[in-house]
Design a protein around this motif. Structure first.
Motif, PDB file in Angstrom:
ATOM      1  N   GLU A  13       0.832  -1.195   0.000  1.00 40.09           N
ATOM      2  CA  GLU A  13       0.000   0.000   0.000  1.00 40.09           C
ATOM      3  C   GLU A  13       0.877   1.259   0.000  1.00 40.09           C
ATOM      4  OE1 GLU A  13      -3.599   1.430  -0.668  1.00 40.09           O
ATOM      5  OE2 GLU A  13      -3.314  -0.684  -0.249  1.00 40.09           O
ATOM      6  N   ASN A  36      -5.501   2.627  -7.710  1.00 40.26           N
ATOM      7  CA  ASN A  36      -4.455   1.622  -7.901  1.00 40.26           C
ATOM      8  C   ASN A  36      -4.698   0.695  -9.082  1.00 40.26           C
ATOM      9  OD1 ASN A  36      -3.128   2.638  -5.661  1.00 40.26           O
ATOM     10  ND2 ASN A  36      -4.194   1.278  -4.267  1.00 40.26           N
ATOM     11  N   ARG A  79      -0.957  -0.958  -9.169  1.00 42.06           N
ATOM     12  CA  ARG A  79      -0.871  -2.245  -8.472  1.00 42.06           C
ATOM     13  C   ARG A  79       0.160  -3.157  -9.137  1.00 42.06           C
ATOM     14  NH1 ARG A  79      -4.115  -3.736  -4.814  1.00 42.06           N
ATOM     15  NH2 ARG A  79      -5.828  -2.431  -5.541  1.00 42.06           N
TER      16      ARG A  79
END
Length: 90
Positions: A13, A36, A79
């Motif tokens: 994160e 993301n 991501r």
């Protein structure tokens, strides 16, 4: 074991947040909203932008992205980028 998973999740994160800040401040123009999983190409991220992102990663994390990971899929979302960074940090 669960503690390690949480730590990895936190690290992932944090990596995504760092990438998002860099891209928002240095690559995109204006106040573009993205998350993301937003496809970066759809935001206007092009090959020149990818070079900037690669250089940021090399400076920030002191790691080189392996040649076999320099593919469009790696740079498609925050991501995916963060996943590759996590893999090369291990």
């Amino acid at each position: 074991m669960a503690f390690n998973v949480s730590k990895e999740g936190d690290s992932m994160e944090q990596t995504m947040n760092e990438l998002k800040s860099f891209i928002a401040e240095n690559v995109l123009s204006g106040n573009v909203e993205f998350d993301n999983d937003t496809v970066l190409k759809e935001l206007g991220v092009d090959s020149f932008s990818i070079v900037e992102i690669i250089l940021f990663i090399e400076r920030k994390y002191n790691k080189l992205i392996p040649d076999h990971k320099l593919i469009p899929e790696t740079f498609s979302t925050l991501r995916n980028l963060a996943t590759v960074i996590q893999e090369i940090e291990e």
